[in-house]
Design an enzyme around this catalytic site. Structure first.
Site, PDB file in Angstrom:
ATOM      1  N   HIS A  54     -19.369 -54.605 -68.585  1.00  0.00           N
ATOM      2  CA  HIS A  54     -20.491 -55.438 -69.015  1.00  0.00           C
ATOM      3  C   HIS A  54     -20.192 -56.143 -70.334  1.00  0.00           C
ATOM      4  O   HIS A  54     -20.604 -57.282 -70.547  1.00  0.00           O
ATOM      5  CB  HIS A  54     -21.741 -54.560 -69.173  1.00  0.00           C
ATOM      6  CG  HIS A  54     -22.992 -55.321 -69.471  1.00  0.00           C
ATOM      7  ND1 HIS A  54     -23.665 -56.045 -68.518  1.00  0.00           N
ATOM      8  CD2 HIS A  54     -23.691 -55.471 -70.617  1.00  0.00           C
ATOM      9  CE1 HIS A  54     -24.719 -56.607 -69.069  1.00  0.00           C
ATOM     10  NE2 HIS A  54     -24.770 -56.269 -70.342  1.00  0.00           N
ATOM     11  N   TYR A  57     -15.837 -57.914 -70.057  1.00  0.00           N
ATOM     12  CA  TYR A  57     -15.470 -58.874 -69.004  1.00  0.00           C
ATOM     13  C   TYR A  57     -14.022 -58.671 -68.553  1.00  0.00           C
ATOM     14  O   TYR A  57     -13.311 -59.609 -68.251  1.00  0.00           O
ATOM     15  CB  TYR A  57     -15.678 -60.302 -69.488  1.00  0.00           C
ATOM     16  CG  TYR A  57     -17.120 -60.760 -69.552  1.00  0.00           C
ATOM     17  CD1 TYR A  57     -17.446 -62.096 -69.490  1.00  0.00           C
ATOM     18  CD2 TYR A  57     -18.158 -59.848 -69.672  1.00  0.00           C
ATOM     19  CE1 TYR A  57     -18.764 -62.523 -69.537  1.00  0.00           C
ATOM     20  CE2 TYR A  57     -19.467 -60.245 -69.724  1.00  0.00           C
ATOM     21  CZ  TYR A  57     -19.776 -61.584 -69.662  1.00  0.00           C
ATOM     22  OH  TYR A  57     -21.085 -61.995 -69.707  1.00  0.00           O
ATOM     23  N   GLU A 103     -28.687 -64.257 -68.811  1.00  0.00           N
ATOM     24  CA  GLU A 103     -28.070 -62.925 -68.816  1.00  0.00           C
ATOM     25  C   GLU A 103     -28.627 -62.126 -67.641  1.00  0.00           C
ATOM     26  O   GLU A 103     -29.674 -62.465 -67.082  1.00  0.00           O
ATOM     27  CB  GLU A 103     -28.407 -62.178 -70.125  1.00  0.00           C
ATOM     28  CG  GLU A 103     -27.621 -62.637 -71.332  1.00  0.00           C
ATOM     29  CD  GLU A 103     -26.299 -61.876 -71.505  1.00  0.00           C
ATOM     30  OE1 GLU A 103     -25.925 -61.118 -70.589  1.00  0.00           O
ATOM     31  OE2 GLU A 103     -25.669 -62.056 -72.550  1.00  0.00           O
ATOM     32  N   HIS A 105     -29.848 -58.212 -66.185  1.00  0.00           N
ATOM     33  CA  HIS A 105     -30.245 -56.844 -66.522  1.00  0.00           C
ATOM     34  C   HIS A 105     -30.559 -56.131 -65.208  1.00  0.00           C
ATOM     35  O   HIS A 105     -31.644 -55.585 -65.014  1.00  0.00           O
ATOM     36  CB  HIS A 105     -31.444 -56.830 -67.472  1.00  0.00           C
ATOM     37  CG  HIS A 105     -31.254 -55.927 -68.652  1.00  0.00           C
ATOM     38  ND1 HIS A 105     -32.197 -55.027 -69.085  1.00  0.00           N
ATOM     39  CD2 HIS A 105     -30.203 -55.766 -69.490  1.00  0.00           C
ATOM     40  CE1 HIS A 105     -31.741 -54.366 -70.140  1.00  0.00           C
ATOM     41  NE2 HIS A 105     -30.532 -54.793 -70.396  1.00  0.00           N
ATOM     42  N   ARG A 126     -33.200 -62.717 -78.141  1.00  0.00           N
ATOM     43  CA  ARG A 126     -32.490 -62.500 -79.413  1.00  0.00           C
ATOM     44  C   ARG A 126     -31.154 -63.253 -79.453  1.00  0.00           C
ATOM     45  O   ARG A 126     -30.717 -63.681 -80.521  1.00  0.00           O
ATOM     46  CB  ARG A 126     -32.270 -61.001 -79.657  1.00  0.00           C
ATOM     47  CG  ARG A 126     -33.554 -60.262 -80.006  1.00  0.00           C
ATOM     48  CD  ARG A 126     -33.284 -58.864 -80.540  1.00  0.00           C
ATOM     49  NE  ARG A 126     -32.479 -58.055 -79.636  1.00  0.00           N
ATOM     50  CZ  ARG A 126     -32.954 -57.412 -78.563  1.00  0.00           C
ATOM     51  NH1 ARG A 126     -34.236 -57.507 -78.252  1.00  0.00           N
ATOM     52  NH2 ARG A 126     -32.145 -56.686 -77.821  1.00  0.00           N
ATOM     53  N   ASP A 127     -30.506 -63.413 -78.304  1.00  0.00           N
ATOM     54  CA  ASP A 127     -29.286 -64.237 -78.253  1.00  0.00           C
ATOM     55  C   ASP A 127     -29.578 -65.654 -78.751  1.00  0.00           C
ATOM     56  O   ASP A 127     -28.796 -66.251 -79.489  1.00  0.00           O
ATOM     57  CB  ASP A 127     -28.749 -64.322 -76.814  1.00  0.00           C
ATOM     58  CG  ASP A 127     -27.778 -63.198 -76.487  1.00  0.00           C
ATOM     59  OD1 ASP A 127     -27.283 -62.548 -77.424  1.00  0.00           O
ATOM     60  OD2 ASP A 127     -27.513 -62.972 -75.300  1.00  0.00           O
ATOM     61  N   GLN A 251     -33.202 -48.951 -72.023  1.00  0.00           N
ATOM     62  CA  GLN A 251     -33.831 -49.214 -73.307  1.00  0.00           C
ATOM     63  C   GLN A 251     -35.345 -49.366 -73.155  1.00  0.00           C
ATOM     64  O   GLN A 251     -35.836 -49.703 -72.084  1.00  0.00           O
ATOM     65  CB  GLN A 251     -33.273 -50.525 -73.897  1.00  0.00           C
ATOM     66  CG  GLN A 251     -31.767 -50.592 -73.908  1.00  0.00           C
ATOM     67  CD  GLN A 251     -31.214 -51.278 -72.676  1.00  0.00           C
ATOM     68  OE1 GLN A 251     -31.671 -51.059 -71.571  1.00  0.00           O
ATOM     69  NE2 GLN A 251     -30.210 -52.109 -72.869  1.00  0.00           N
ATOM     70  N   ASP A 279     -27.215 -60.466 -82.883  1.00  0.00           N
ATOM     71  CA  ASP A 279     -28.272 -59.624 -82.322  1.00  0.00           C
ATOM     72  C   ASP A 279     -27.646 -58.341 -81.781  1.00  0.00           C
ATOM     73  O   ASP A 279     -26.443 -58.262 -81.568  1.00  0.00           O
ATOM     74  CB  ASP A 279     -29.009 -60.360 -81.200  1.00  0.00           C
ATOM     75  CG  ASP A 279     -28.215 -60.367 -79.910  1.00  0.00           C
ATOM     76  OD1 ASP A 279     -27.115 -60.946 -79.905  1.00  0.00           O
ATOM     77  OD2 ASP A 279     -28.681 -59.789 -78.912  1.00  0.00           O
ATOM     78  N   GLN A 325     -33.874 -51.524 -78.827  1.00  0.00           N
ATOM     79  CA  GLN A 325     -34.147 -52.960 -78.845  1.00  0.00           C
ATOM     80  C   GLN A 325     -34.643 -53.445 -80.207  1.00  0.00           C
ATOM     81  O   GLN A 325     -34.832 -52.670 -81.134  1.00  0.00           O
ATOM     82  CB  GLN A 325     -35.190 -53.269 -77.767  1.00  0.00           C
ATOM     83  CG  GLN A 325     -34.680 -52.974 -76.367  1.00  0.00           C
ATOM     84  CD  GLN A 325     -33.567 -53.894 -75.950  1.00  0.00           C
ATOM     85  OE1 GLN A 325     -33.762 -55.070 -75.694  1.00  0.00           O
ATOM     86  NE2 GLN A 325     -32.355 -53.376 -75.889  1.00  0.00           N
ATOM     87  N   ASP A 511     -24.551 -70.106 -66.558  1.00  0.00           N
ATOM     88  CA  ASP A 511     -24.496 -69.436 -65.257  1.00  0.00           C
ATOM     89  C   ASP A 511     -24.697 -67.941 -65.409  1.00  0.00           C
ATOM     90  O   ASP A 511     -24.523 -67.381 -66.486  1.00  0.00           O
ATOM     91  CB  ASP A 511     -23.183 -69.737 -64.522  1.00  0.00           C
ATOM     92  CG  ASP A 511     -21.954 -69.296 -65.299  1.00  0.00           C
ATOM     93  OD1 ASP A 511     -21.929 -68.151 -65.798  1.00  0.00           O
ATOM     94  OD2 ASP A 511     -21.006 -70.096 -65.410  1.00  0.00           O
TER      95      ASP A 511
END
Length: 752
Positions: A54, A57, A103, A105, A126-127, A251, A279, A325, A511
């Protein structure tokens, strides 16, 4: 007592739980080689989460390099940030920049649906914040198992509630996304989240630690035991179908804390007290410290024992791995620390100086004065393993492609066509999704000008000039299963088309690439083909890839999900008041089809619904020249105010587009189908098509536009005052009957 570096040197043969932390033997051996000794427990924790699939990569980066051939410029100018940054940033004119990213999850949302989905939204927000931008909207492409399957009833309400609950509390409009059902997502739902943010060019921030002596400050929530090895470990392994496991690894989100964090961070930016910012996402402190240090020009010293804790019993390893978080890490000049802490106190946000930037190239972390981490941060954050996994074209693909959906039995009479249409509009993938979208606030902040169920979400950026942006996410995993190269291109084309039909110019993509196990050579073939398809398609369309996400190990009991390369397209519109909505608007308007319909039933909803989940043949052929020509017509027509409505043709073909356009404002339509097989005309999913409605006074100019750009234009009929869908010579269906079929499917299951 903590396992110190000195202790690690003196006890080389201590057995360590590397396998339990998700590392392979050769990876553990590599860590020992890098360090010249065994890792401490804290170092092992850091490497295990940062070298997970994760975070690192490791199976995908050799393929993602292909995106590097794309021009780093959009139709609106050069990219301001791209792949490698927290998110892509695009110049949209008038001094504004937009940053956006998607993203996944997925696995946390299966284990704990509400918190998994909620923290997926929180993380992507946050990103965007870390880029220096104010988050202004979110979208959520979702995939579930069959609607009637027992586990769907467990995960879907929680996931939808988590997405809505977190986003609504933040005051962010949810302007679009998708809800798709397929048996391969059973036990492995996909929860993809996209966020978009707005800033001025000069506000762009980078995630790097520079300037020896600058202080490192953690701020936001205290660190707890939730999410230890959460997304990083959960998303790097496969599941079995026995049910939820690893519940403590997910989380727990606090959207009210995140709202304070957003406002506090924006004030910190305005005060000019932040040099670098990161973040806390997957891998927590391990990620924030190693990425900031490795991207900067020096090293970093961190005192782990001063980190504020919600659970004082946490070990150093657990603190490093926690994915609690609502946390950020900033690099601040010593003279600005006082002001930084003052602003945090004003917003009731906890802030603690935990370290400083150093001259060296080491990341050193201490625990009560003893060194427990001494590493080169690049080896943690960037120099992890790189796998060139085996790739094999599946043996079964030729047989699947030969099982031609075009040869399946079709409705021939008007009565059969009407029954087909009713069954299709009530099917889970074509029915009304407002059971989901009504749980989201689509209009908070007052700048949403288009939102679900429109083709794209559109936000006003500047209230004086009406400059705006448009976003759409799309992917048809059935197409990608039949041909992953073409399937990825069709996702790209549909997102391009969805943005263009509203009147916005498509400029760039993000993407979210969701695939099965990378240890399966057939999955790696699908992944490679999809990447090449996106690269080739983006080169044709002139839309760079600004960044994104890879999610592997999406399989349950050995069954891989459909390859699902979700594409998020960003568009820019100069004046949102000129947008084109999707619903028929005026009685007497002419209704026209743009584009060419081919006999392309492979992977279609028609094949799925009418032929027992049939998935065979080949998908429709993308035509990039036709997509761009259609886009130019739609954008020009929007600027000139020629159209009353426009709706792209995709899932369900012309029939579905007509139903959705008619039901939007309960206006009927009477039409004659173009020549050819009526079942193909109604239900084929050929690309590069749209339907429009327009007043008679616009027709001459619109025809000229279509001729100028070479877009085929076919008159179908007109909008009527009769609340019915009439296909002349075939059937007439009351809109009330269609609405009943369309609206009741999901509520009947979820409210049962």
């Amino acid at each position: 007592m903590a396992d110190t570096v000195e202790n690690a040197v003196n006890t080389p043969d201590v057995q360590q739980p590397w396998a339990e932390l998700g590392l392979k033997q050769d990876e553990y051996d590599s860590i020992r080689q890098i360090l010249g000794r065994r890792p401490t427990g804290a170092e092992l924790a850091m490497y295990s989460v940062m070298w997970s699939e994760h975070c690192s990569y490791k199976s995908s980066k050799v393929h993602l390099k292909r995106f590097g051939v794309l021009e780093q410029t959009t139709p609106r100018g050069p990219l301001l940030a791209g792949i490698g940054d927290n998110a892509g940033a695009v110049d949209i004119g008038q001094g504004y920049a937009v940053t956006f990213k998607a993203e996944s999850h997925n696995h946390p949302s299966y284990v704990e649906p509400y918190q998994g989905a909620a923290t997926g939204v929180g993380g992507i927000v946050r990103d965007i914040l870390a880029m220096g931008a104010r988050p202004i909207g979110v979208m959520d492409p979702l995939r579930f198992g069959p609607l009637h399957a027992p586990d769907t009833k467990r995960v879907m309400p929680g996931i939808v509630s988590g997405v809505g609950g977190y986003g609504n509390c933040l005051g962010l409009p949810n302007i679009g996304g998708e809800v798709v059902f397929d048996k391969t997502y059973y036990g492995n739902p996909l929860v993809n989240a996209l966020c978009v943010g707005l800033m001025k060019h000069e506000d762009l921030k980078r995630a790097q630690a520079t300037g020896a002596g600058n202080k490192v400050i953690m701020y936001g929530a205290a660190t707890g035991g939730d999410g230890i090895g959460g997304a990083s470990i959960l998303a790097s392994e496969t599941f079995d179908a026995d049910g939820p496991v690893k519940r403590p690894s997910v989380q727990v989100g606090d959207p009210f804390m995140e709202k304070l964090l957003i406002e506090c961070t924006l004030e910190l930016f305005e005060a000019g007290v932040i040099n670098g910012l990161q973040d806390f996402g997957a891998a927590g402190i391990s990620c924030a410290t190693s990425e900031l240090a490795s991207a900067g020009s020096g090293g970093m010293n961190v005192e782990l024992d001063v980190v504020p804790l919600r659970d004082p019993s946490l070990s150093p390893e657990e603190i490093l791995m926690s994915e609690s978080q609502e946390r950020m890490m900033a690099v601040v000049e010593p003279g600005k620390v006082g002001r930084f802490l003052e602003i945090c106190a004003k917003w009731d946000v906890l802030a603690t100086v935990v370290g400083e930037v150093t001259d060296g190239d080491r990341l050193i972390i201490t625990w009560h004065g003893e060194t427990i981490v001494d590493v080169d941060p690049k080896t943690v954050a960037h120099d992890g393993p790189t796998y060139n996994r085996p790739i094999a074209r599946p043996d079964w693909i030729d047989e699947v492609n030969a099982d031609d959906a075009n040869a399946l039995e079709r409705a021939k009479t008007g009565e059969e066509l009407a029954a087909t249409l009713k069954k299709m509009v009530a099917s889970p993938n074509l029915c009304d999704k407002s059971w989901v979208t009504s749980q989201y606030d689509r209009y908070v902040r007052g700048n949403s000008v288009l939102a679900q169920p429109e083709d794209s979400g559109m936000l006003r950026i500047d209230e004086k000039t009406n400059l705006g942006i448009s976003l759409a996410t799309d992917c048809n995993g059935r197409f990608a299963f039949l041909n992953p190269y073409l399937g990825a291109q069709l996702a790209l084309c549909e997102s391009y088309r969805n943005v263009a039909v509203g009147g916005a110019e498509p400029v760039a993509i993000t993407d979210c690439l969701n695939f099965g196990s990378p240890e399966d050579p057939e999955v790696m073939w699908q992944f490679q083909e999809a990447i090449i398809g996106l690269v080739d398609g983006c080169q044709k369309l002139g839309t760079p890839v600004t960044g994104g996400n890879v999610s592997f190990y999406n399989q349950t009991d050995g069954t891989n999900i459909l390859p699902t390369p979700v594409v998020g397209m960003l568009g820019v519109i100069d004046d949102v008041t000129k947008r084109t909505p999707m619903g028929f608007a005026h009685e007497g308007d002419g209704v026209f089809l743009l584009g060419t319909t081919q006999e392309e039933m492979g992977g279609s909803v028609w094949a799925q619904v009418m032929h027992d989940d049939h998935l065979g043949g080949v998908p429709p052929q993308p035509d990039f020249d036709a997509e761009m020509a259609l886009g130019r017509v739609m954008i020009a027509a929007s600027k000139e105010g020629l159209l009353s409505s426009a709706h792209d043709l995709a899932d369900g073909g012309l029939a579905q587009a007509l139903v959705e356009s008619a039901l939007r404002k309960n206006l009927g339509v009477a039409l004659t189908l173009p020549e050819g097989d009526p079942c193909v005309q109604l239900f084929s999913e050929s690309a590069a098509r749209a339907i429009v409605s327009l007043p008679a006074g616009s027709l001459t100019r619109f025809k000229a536009l279509c001729e100028e750009h070479g877009v085929p234009l076919t008159r179908l009929g007109e909008v009527t005052g009769n609340p019915e869908l009439e296909v002349q010579g075939q059937f007439t269906l009351p809109l009330a009957e269609l609405r009943e079929a369309w609206e009741t499917t999901i509520p009947a299951v979820m409210n049962a």
